[in-house]
Scaffold this active site. Structure first.
Site, PDB file in Angstrom:
ATOM      1  N   SER A 239      53.130  47.967  74.677  1.00 19.72           N
ATOM      2  CA  SER A 239      53.734  48.434  75.922  1.00 19.72           C
ATOM      3  C   SER A 239      55.000  49.232  75.612  1.00 19.72           C
ATOM      4  O   SER A 239      54.933  50.216  74.884  1.00 19.72           O
ATOM      5  CB  SER A 239      54.010  47.247  76.856  1.00 19.72           C
ATOM      6  OG  SER A 239      54.304  47.665  78.162  1.00 19.72           O
ATOM      7  N   GLU A 365      44.759  48.909  82.656  1.00 18.77           N
ATOM      8  CA  GLU A 365      46.205  48.854  82.458  1.00 18.77           C
ATOM      9  C   GLU A 365      46.987  48.805  83.779  1.00 18.77           C
ATOM     10  O   GLU A 365      48.080  48.259  83.843  1.00 18.77           O
ATOM     11  CB  GLU A 365      46.660  50.078  81.657  1.00 18.77           C
ATOM     12  CG  GLU A 365      46.180  50.129  80.226  1.00 18.77           C
ATOM     13  CD  GLU A 365      46.977  49.231  79.297  1.00 18.77           C
ATOM     14  OE1 GLU A 365      47.867  48.497  79.778  1.00 18.77           O
ATOM     15  OE2 GLU A 365      46.714  49.267  78.080  1.00 18.77           O
ATOM     16  N   HIS A 475      46.765  44.791  81.658  1.00 19.49           N
ATOM     17  CA  HIS A 475      47.816  45.145  80.710  1.00 19.49           C
ATOM     18  C   HIS A 475      48.331  43.897  80.005  1.00 19.49           C
ATOM     19  O   HIS A 475      48.685  42.918  80.645  1.00 19.49           O
ATOM     20  CB  HIS A 475      48.970  45.821  81.458  1.00 19.49           C
ATOM     21  CG  HIS A 475      50.118  46.207  80.594  1.00 19.49           C
ATOM     22  ND1 HIS A 475      50.056  47.258  79.700  1.00 19.49           N
ATOM     23  CD2 HIS A 475      51.379  45.693  80.474  1.00 19.49           C
ATOM     24  CE1 HIS A 475      51.218  47.375  79.078  1.00 19.49           C
ATOM     25  NE2 HIS A 475      52.034  46.435  79.526  1.00 19.49           N
TER      26      HIS A 475
END
Length: 553
Positions: A239, A365, A475
């Protein structure tokens, strides 16, 4: 084989006894002896300062190296995390229990302090200063707003490397973080990413990235004391941590300065961002809230106000999980020092470290970041949202074309391949698809397309946990794979050692090229890995890439 709970307890007790039989490990840094912790098959040194505390007059300054270690100390517990907001995920009231079990909780209890710049080193118990083992540096994610190196168990990675006979030294670090403002939806602020013309003139932008770079320099100087080889370093992140890795690849004209030789990125790539002065209105807001308005040197005033006053001002602002969600742009910006241009323009210019890299995303995501926008239910409301928060300089026709590429049809939305299911609101799956592509999928594909033929690249797509209602392969779901010591961890540690993720026991992973854009897909079910082509949503993602290049945030 799965172990029963009593068996796990006995195994843990045995490992504790084995570790207790070993003396506490030590390492020599300059003239100091640093004492760590013996833990089963690994040694851990935790909370080692890698820079001078960024407090007092060093607040909002570039990280300053420690001249030398001349006093022995214990490194047996993680250091405090860097200052950050407590962030709560906006959770719809009717989510299934199975989904709730998987939701991340960023509102973990942490001990925070400005004096937070520390590294952690975990090495095989058999490592010595002459071992020259490869090194992996972990950069945690959290939207540049929250997180800590202490939340990831690096011993899992070291043990996986030991099991595969590719022993590795693991390093993690804390770095200064940021928050965002409703005064300027596209600004970066706070301890790690203050943004304004004053910051640009002083050359102190992107301090969180500068902290990471300083930690890498520390590794170059000291990692041999723990058995690591400073010439065999891979940087790895997820991330915001993966975005950081990508930005380290494009800074300094693409010259890694010998700090790393490879990169591994999960859900993050060099992203399109604009100038640091775009954060001016929030800087002015912060100056006013802290009583610094009217001072001739407002930046110096911000260094001098109390920690509590500054944190109180920061806590008045929204965060990553607020209504604007990923559009808050909690990302580094072009400061003229660390980033001399939009990172994607740097990629186009060839300002990229010529090293092998792995990059990939989760399939869905955008789902977690779309809970806060459930009140958007019509096309007109969505168009207004995109215009206001994402592309304020774009024409109405541009926004309408974007909506064509991301239609309301729930069968085309995210979580993908779930038909009409998981539609929390009339626009939920559509917004989730857009957000997942604009921040994650499009920048990843752009980087691969530009670097194909220049360096060895591999790419993946995690489609595991697809059956989790509403969020699908969400995610950070891939972190359950890699830090769980599963197949992605195997690919990672082999890549760290051999600059190639392949090895016996796993599906052969071909490189990504423009002629054959191969993705290693991680799947649920009896077939757990498969090679697929990186061609999904080709027209939509290409349009998105051109749009963000034209209108960087």
């Amino acid at each position: 084989m799965l172990l029963s709970q009593p068996s796990l307890v006995l195994l843990a007790a045995y490992c504790h006894l084995v570790a207790a039989d070993r003396a506490a490990p030590t390492a020599t840094l300059d003239t100091a002896t640093v004492t760590g912790v013996a833990s089963s098959s690994v040694n851990e040194w935790l909370g080692i300062p890698f820079a001078q505390p960024p407090t007092g007059n060093l607040r909002f300054q570039l990280p300053q190296p420690i001249p030398s270690y001349n006093t022995s100390f214990s490194a047996t517990t993680y250091g405090p995390s860097c200052p950050q907001q407590n962030i709560s995920l906006s959770i719809p009231h009717d989510l299934p229990a199975e989904t709730l079990d998987y939701l991340p909780n960023p509102s973990f209890n942490i001990t925070a302090s400005e004096d937070c710049l520390t590294v952690n080193v975990i090495a095989p118990a058999t490592a010595t200063p002459g071992s020259k083992l490869p090194v992996v540096i972990w950069i945690f994610g959290g939207g540049f707003e929250f997180g800590s190196a202490s939340t990831s168990n690096g011993s899992m990675i070291v043990n996986k490397a030991i099991d595969l006979n590719v022993p590795t030294v693991y390093v993690s670090m804390n770095y200064r973080l940021s928050t965002s403002s409703d005064q300027d939806l596209f600004s970066l602020t706070a301890f790690g990413f203050l943004a304004s013309k004053e910051v640009k003139q002083a050359g102190v932008g992107n301090l969180g990235l500068q902290d990471q770079r300083q930690a890498m320099r520390w590794v170059q100087k000291y990692i041999s004391a723990f058995g690591g080889d400073r010439t065999r370093v891979t940087i790895w992140g997820q991330s915001a941590g993966a975005m950081s890795v990508g930005l380290h690849m494009v800074t300094n004209g693409g010259n890694p300065e010998g700090l790393f030789r490879a990169a591994f990125m999960e859900s993050g790539s060099p992203i399109p961002v604009g100038d640091i002065t775009n954060g001016q209105s929030y800087y002015d807001f912060l100056v006013t809230k802290t009583g610094c308005a009217g001072r001739s040197d407002t930046l110096q005033c911000l260094r001098e106000v109390s920690y509590g006053t500054l944190v109180d001002a920061i806590n008045q602002i929204p965060n990553l999980m607020s209504y604007q969600s990923l559009a808050v742009a909690l990302l580094p910006r072009v400061d003229g020092v660390f980033l001399t241009a939009n990172p994607q323009q740097l990629v186009l210019q060839g300002s990229v470290a010529n090293i092998p890299f792995v990059t990939g995303d989760c399939d869905d995501e955008g789902t977690l970041f779309s809970f806060s926008t459930l009140n958007i239910t019509t096309d007109a409301q969505l168009a207004d949202y995109l215009q206001t928060y994402w592309f304020p300089s774009a024409s109405t026709a541009t926004i309408q074309q974007l909506l064509v590429y991301y239609p309301q049809d729930p069968t085309q939305g995210s979580p993908y391949d779930t038909g009409a299911l998981n539609e929390l609101s009339p626009q939920f799956k559509r917004i989730a698809s857009f957000q997942g592509d604009v921040i994650f999928q499009a920048p990843r594909r752009f980087l691969l397309q530009q670097r194909s033929g220049n360096q060895n690249t591999w790419a993946f797509l995690s489609k595991r946990l697809k059956s989790v209602p509403v969020i699908g392969s969400f995610h950070s779901s891939d972190m359950l794979n890699v830090y769980g010591g599963n197949d992605m961890a195997s690919y990672l540690v082999r890549f760290v050692t051999n600059l190639d993720p392949n090895g016996s026991g796993d599906l052969a992973w071909p490189m990504w090229t423009t002629h054959s854009p191969n993705l290693l897909a991680f799947l649920d079910g009896s077939v757990t890995q498969q090679i697929v082509q990186d061609t999904y949503r080709a027209d939509a993602i290409a349009y998105m890439t051109n749009l963000t290049l034209q209108y960087p945030r």
